[in-house]
Write a protein that holds these residues in place. Structure first.
Motif, PDB file in Angstrom:
ATOM      1  N   THR A 381       0.922  -1.241  -0.572  1.00 61.33           N
ATOM      2  CA  THR A 381      -0.023  -0.143   0.016  1.00 61.33           C
ATOM      3  C   THR A 381       0.950   0.950  -0.425  1.00 61.33           C
ATOM      4  OG1 THR A 381      -0.128   0.345   2.733  1.00 61.33           O
ATOM      5  CG2 THR A 381      -1.867  -1.291   1.374  1.00 61.33           C
ATOM      6  N   ASP A 382       2.150   1.503   0.008  1.00 56.78           N
ATOM      7  CA  ASP A 382       2.938   2.452   0.783  1.00 56.78           C
ATOM      8  C   ASP A 382       3.361   2.778  -0.757  1.00 56.78           C
ATOM      9  OD1 ASP A 382       5.206   4.254   1.329  1.00 56.78           O
ATOM     10  OD2 ASP A 382       6.414   2.771   1.629  1.00 56.78           O
ATOM     11  N   PRO A 383       3.593   4.267  -1.302  1.00 56.35           N
ATOM     12  CA  PRO A 383       3.680   4.539  -1.979  1.00 56.35           C
ATOM     13  C   PRO A 383       5.557   4.860  -2.354  1.00 56.35           C
ATOM     14  CG  PRO A 383       3.165   6.753  -0.868  1.00 56.35           C
ATOM     15  CD  PRO A 383       2.633   4.975  -0.301  1.00 56.35           C
ATOM     16  N   GLN A 384       6.587   4.242  -1.460  1.00 54.51           N
ATOM     17  CA  GLN A 384       7.644   4.104  -1.830  1.00 54.51           C
ATOM     18  C   GLN A 384       8.215   3.003  -2.119  1.00 54.51           C
ATOM     19  OE1 GLN A 384       9.722   5.878   1.071  1.00 54.51           O
ATOM     20  NE2 GLN A 384      11.454   4.029   1.612  1.00 54.51           N
ATOM     21  N   GLY A 385       7.114   2.295  -1.742  1.00 52.24           N
ATOM     22  CA  GLY A 385       7.650   0.346  -1.890  1.00 52.24           C
ATOM     23  C   GLY A 385       7.271   0.442  -3.395  1.00 52.24           C
ATOM     24  N   ILE A 386       6.072   1.112  -3.517  1.00 53.03           N
ATOM     25  CA  ILE A 386       5.451   1.293  -5.006  1.00 53.03           C
ATOM     26  C   ILE A 386       6.188   1.597  -6.198  1.00 53.03           C
ATOM     27  CG2 ILE A 386       3.270   1.841  -6.496  1.00 53.03           C
ATOM     28  CD1 ILE A 386       1.579   0.803  -4.085  1.00 53.03           C
ATOM     29  N   ASN A 387       6.563   2.880  -5.963  1.00 50.45           N
ATOM     30  CA  ASN A 387       7.640   3.025  -6.641  1.00 50.45           C
ATOM     31  C   ASN A 387       9.242   2.943  -7.353  1.00 50.45           C
ATOM     32  OD1 ASN A 387       5.249   5.133  -7.280  1.00 50.45           O
ATOM     33  ND2 ASN A 387       6.013   6.800  -5.953  1.00 50.45           N
ATOM     34  N   PHE A 388       8.697   1.849  -5.893  1.00 49.34           N
ATOM     35  CA  PHE A 388      11.071   1.944  -6.184  1.00 49.34           C
ATOM     36  C   PHE A 388      10.928   0.554  -5.815  1.00 49.34           C
ATOM     37  CE2 PHE A 388      11.325   6.202  -5.040  1.00 49.34           C
ATOM     38  CZ  PHE A 388      11.695   6.475  -5.583  1.00 49.34           C
ATOM     39  N   TRP A 389      10.030  -0.579  -5.729  1.00 47.01           N
ATOM     40  CA  TRP A 389       9.991  -1.673  -6.160  1.00 47.01           C
ATOM     41  C   TRP A 389      11.089  -2.414  -7.599  1.00 47.01           C
ATOM     42  CZ3 TRP A 389       7.994  -5.290  -3.492  1.00 47.01           C
ATOM     43  CH2 TRP A 389       7.656  -6.738  -2.989  1.00 47.01           C
ATOM     44  N   PRO A 390      11.425  -3.487  -6.545  1.00 45.11           N
ATOM     45  CA  PRO A 390      11.798  -4.429  -5.628  1.00 45.11           C
ATOM     46  C   PRO A 390      13.110  -3.540  -5.240  1.00 45.11           C
ATOM     47  CG  PRO A 390      12.716  -5.362  -8.005  1.00 45.11           C
ATOM     48  CD  PRO A 390      12.516  -3.857  -8.528  1.00 45.11           C
ATOM     49  N   ALA A 391      14.005  -2.484  -5.514  1.00 38.80           N
ATOM     50  CA  ALA A 391      15.401  -2.305  -5.021  1.00 38.80           C
ATOM     51  C   ALA A 391      14.708  -1.708  -3.517  1.00 38.80           C
ATOM     52  CB  ALA A 391      15.940  -0.840  -5.732  1.00 38.80           C
ATOM     53  N   ASP A 392      13.705  -0.956  -3.560  1.00 40.43           N
ATOM     54  CA  ASP A 392      13.088  -0.222  -1.821  1.00 40.43           C
ATOM     55  C   ASP A 392      11.603  -1.055  -1.492  1.00 40.43           C
ATOM     56  OD1 ASP A 392      12.050   1.185   0.138  1.00 40.43           O
ATOM     57  OD2 ASP A 392      12.784   2.584  -0.865  1.00 40.43           O
ATOM     58  N   LYS A 393      11.867  -1.834  -1.232  1.00 37.05           N
ATOM     59  CA  LYS A 393      10.070  -2.933  -0.711  1.00 37.05           C
ATOM     60  C   LYS A 393       9.533  -1.861  -0.143  1.00 37.05           C
ATOM     61  CE  LYS A 393      11.752  -7.394  -1.521  1.00 37.05           C
ATOM     62  NZ  LYS A 393      12.190  -8.428  -1.020  1.00 37.05           N
ATOM     63  N   GLY A 394       9.795  -0.283   0.243  1.00 38.94           N
ATOM     64  CA  GLY A 394       8.673   1.006   0.630  1.00 38.94           C
ATOM     65  C   GLY A 394       8.985   0.172   2.463  1.00 38.94           C
ATOM     66  N   ARG A 395       7.722   0.358   3.044  1.00 35.91           N
ATOM     67  CA  ARG A 395       7.627   0.771   4.413  1.00 35.91           C
ATOM     68  C   ARG A 395       6.716  -0.895   5.136  1.00 35.91           C
ATOM     69  NH1 ARG A 395       6.848   7.220   4.211  1.00 35.91           N
ATOM     70  NH2 ARG A 395       5.668   6.514   2.906  1.00 35.91           N
ATOM     71  N   ASP A 396       5.957  -1.043   3.872  1.00 42.30           N
ATOM     72  CA  ASP A 396       4.800  -1.694   4.998  1.00 42.30           C
ATOM     73  C   ASP A 396       5.015  -3.111   5.331  1.00 42.30           C
ATOM     74  OD1 ASP A 396       2.907  -0.331   3.495  1.00 42.30           O
ATOM     75  OD2 ASP A 396       3.050  -1.206   1.634  1.00 42.30           O
ATOM     76  N   GLY A 397       6.712  -3.353   5.204  1.00 39.39           N
ATOM     77  CA  GLY A 397       7.242  -4.278   5.598  1.00 39.39           C
ATOM     78  C   GLY A 397       7.243  -4.307   7.218  1.00 39.39           C
ATOM     79  N   CYS A 398       7.029  -3.439   7.819  1.00 40.91           N
ATOM     80  CA  CYS A 398       7.623  -2.340   9.687  1.00 40.91           C
ATOM     81  C   CYS A 398       6.317  -2.619   9.421  1.00 40.91           C
ATOM     82  CB  CYS A 398       7.964  -2.369  10.061  1.00 40.91           C
ATOM     83  SG  CYS A 398       7.899  -0.017   9.151  1.00 40.91           S
ATOM     84  N   ARG A 399       4.730  -2.165   8.750  1.00 42.17           N
ATOM     85  CA  ARG A 399       3.781  -1.823   9.548  1.00 42.17           C
ATOM     86  C   ARG A 399       1.943  -2.551   9.700  1.00 42.17           C
ATOM     87  NH1 ARG A 399       3.736   4.282   5.653  1.00 42.17           N
ATOM     88  NH2 ARG A 399       4.968   4.657   6.764  1.00 42.17           N
ATOM     89  N   THR A 400       2.970  -3.584   9.083  1.00 45.03           N
ATOM     90  CA  THR A 400       2.167  -4.986   9.615  1.00 45.03           C
ATOM     91  C   THR A 400       1.196  -5.228  11.226  1.00 45.03           C
ATOM     92  OG1 THR A 400       3.576  -6.773   9.659  1.00 45.03           O
ATOM     93  CG2 THR A 400       2.518  -6.263   7.092  1.00 45.03           C
TER      94      THR A 400
END
Length: 528
Positions: A381-400
């Motif tokens: 859901t995180d725009p950071q992960g969506i925009n930079f996948w897979p080099a940056d998987k975003g912040r959802d992984g710590c927000r579960t």
């Protein structure tokens, strides 16, 4: 500490509201859910809670895009639910701090909707607007953190507006005194409702360079490529402006009108963050500040020693707030997994954090030794992960979601499918698998918070580092407390004279001035 200085040395527990407890079976955490789970935090021994944004928002950036600064988003509940939560927290002895996202609003905020209509309306100068260059391109080279140029074209004004983050998050123009006064008024609204303090999002982003000068290239890259173009620049004009100091002093003056309130600022900066923390907590500015220096991959004795030592050298009268995990970075047990067994690293990190000079932020689930969740792209859901996948998987992984009961549906978070999935490795660390279990990560945190609360040296004592070699970090706190940590999975031995009593130990033994530290071992002791 005095009542007014409750924040000094305090342990603040960060709640990510969407992921703490679903109280109304819609798959999203809420205020009623938080209220129901406050006893867990009180029993842990924290002094305060900090809630990530709960204000009205379109949720383009999960609440960090605010469209109404003085109301609760229906996702989380109502103002009445908020008041009930504050009352319950205070009843349990917990202070309440809330996030303030002042640098920018949502593009759906009524003020921005008005501002974008023309160049001469009452809110025309409330956001950062600039004419295009002669070729129609953006006013300068400033980059957005979530990707792309930090400027968006508005045809009605025939101008660009500035956004440090998403285009849905336009930056306020802090050079306009009316903007400052209005934002201070929104803070007063919550102070009157009984909140005990504010966590200030991106506190060094408020002001921009009036001349819109280009940010230079980051001199440290040496030709290497960063994942984000934003990280290729040295942000000396798009943020970190000296004008910020006067506004921080205005905020502090507002806070001082009320009893026992506090401000902690997030310094989002990769250049000189400790220096900015020191500057921002000097004199009558912020009470505390934290940076991302302990939220990264570095895990060496020299690194931790340097952050603390540098801060107090630069700002001997300032005050830091240290954190190892939060909602923006991979969880530290995963970041530092190569340095030892995950539970062992979790306990070692807890012991280090609870003995550091300053105040402390814990992130929900940290007390369980929670690990980063591995998500697939379609789950993001995180725009950071969506925009930079897979080099940056975003912040959802710590927000579960927080895990309460291992075998309950969604690990006890709620009865319906949650907004982010609960996976087996996370559920395995649920509260009910650790509560009352001697030696568990949860009980280790509980013991360490109790020790910090009952040991004045650990809350108030100054730090004097011992001369140790990697991978051992050792220091004195105050006159009577000594701490030693082995940041590796190989046993180490050091000398510490004068130990009278062991206060806390993990894989540690003392004998006639010798201290043996096993893999990821820790020792907190009282001197004679």
């Amino acid at each position: 500490m005095s009542k007014a200085n409750w924040w000094k040395g305090a342990v603040i527990y960060q709640i990510y509201p969407r992921s703490y407890q679903d109280g109304n079976d819609d798959g999203i955490g809420d205020l009623k859910g938080i209220t129901a789970r406050l006893p867990h935090i009180a029993d842990l021994g924290a002094d305060a809670i900090w809630l990530s944004p709960i204000f009205t928002s379109p949720m383009a950036d999960m609440g960090y895009d605010v469209s109404n600064y003085t109301d609760i988003d229906p996702t989380f509940g109502t103002l009445a639910d908020f008041d009930e939560m504050v009352a319950r927290a205070h009843e349990l002895g917990l202070k309440v701090m809330i996030d303030q996202v002042l640098s920018h609003s949502s593009s759906q905020h009524p003020f921005f909707e008005e501002s974008r209509q023309s160049r001469d309306n009452p809110k025309a100068d409330w956001y950062v607007w600039a004419d295009p260059k002669h070729d129609g391109s953006a006013p300068n080279n400033w980059q957005a953190i979530f990707g792309g140029i930090a400027w968006e074209w508005e045809p009605r004004r025939r101008q660009y507006y500035f956004h440090n983050f998403l285009k849905e998050q336009p930056d306020f123009n802090f050079h306009n005194p009316e903007v400052q006064e209005w934002l201070l008024g929104t803070m007063r609204f919550w102070l009157e409702r009984g909140v005990d303090g504010f966590r200030l999002d991106t506190v060094n982003f408020y002001f921009h360079d009036k001349h819109l000068r280009d940010d230079p290239a980051d001199f440290r890259l040496n030709g290497t490529q960063a994942v984000k173009p934003y990280d290729m620049q040295y942000h000396i004009f798009s943020k970190n402006q000296p004008d910020n100091i006067a506004f921080l002093e205005k905020m502090r003056k507002l806070m001082d009108e009320y009893e026992d309130r506090t401000l902690v600022g997030e310094v989002g900066e990769s250049h000189h963050p400790i220096e900015i923390m020191g500057e921002y907590t000097s004199a009558n500015r912020l009470h505390m500040a934290y940076s991302f220096e302990m939220l990264g991959p570095k895990f060496t004795a020299e690194h931790f020693r340097r952050q603390i030592d540098q801060f107090f050298k630069l700002a001997p009268k300032g005050w830091p707030c240290w954190a190892m995990s939060n909602h923006d970075v991979p969880r530290h047990v995963t970041r530092w997994a190569e340095h030892g067994d995950q539970d062992a690293v979790a306990k070692l990190a807890a012991a280090m954090l609870m003995t550091m000079e300053g105040s402390i932020c814990l992130y929900q689930g940290e007390e369980l030794g929670q690990t980063e969740t591995e998500l697939e792209f379609h789950e993001l859901t995180d725009p950071q992960g969506i925009n930079f996948w897979p080099a940056d998987k975003g912040r959802d992984g710590c927000r579960t979601p927080m895990v309460w009961e291992k075998d309950a549906p969604h690990a006890g978070f709620g009865r319906v499918e949650p907004w982010l999935p609960v996976k087996a490795p996370q559920a395995a660390r649920a509260v009910d698998t650790q509560k009352g279990v001697e030696g568990s990560v949860l009980e280790t945190y509980r013991a360490l918070l109790k020790l910090r609360r009952e040991t004045p040296d650990l809350r108030e004592g100054r730090t004097m580092f011992a001369e140790t070699e990697e991978p051992v970090l050792a220091f004195h706190r105050g006159e009577k407390t000594v701490c030693a940590f082995n940041l590796s999975n190989q046993p180490q031995e050091i000398e510490i004279d004068g130990i009278d009593e062991t206060l806390f130990a993990i894989e540690a033994q003392t004998d006639n001035g010798k201290v043996w530290l096993g893999a990821n071992g820790a020792l907190i002791a009282r001197l004679k």
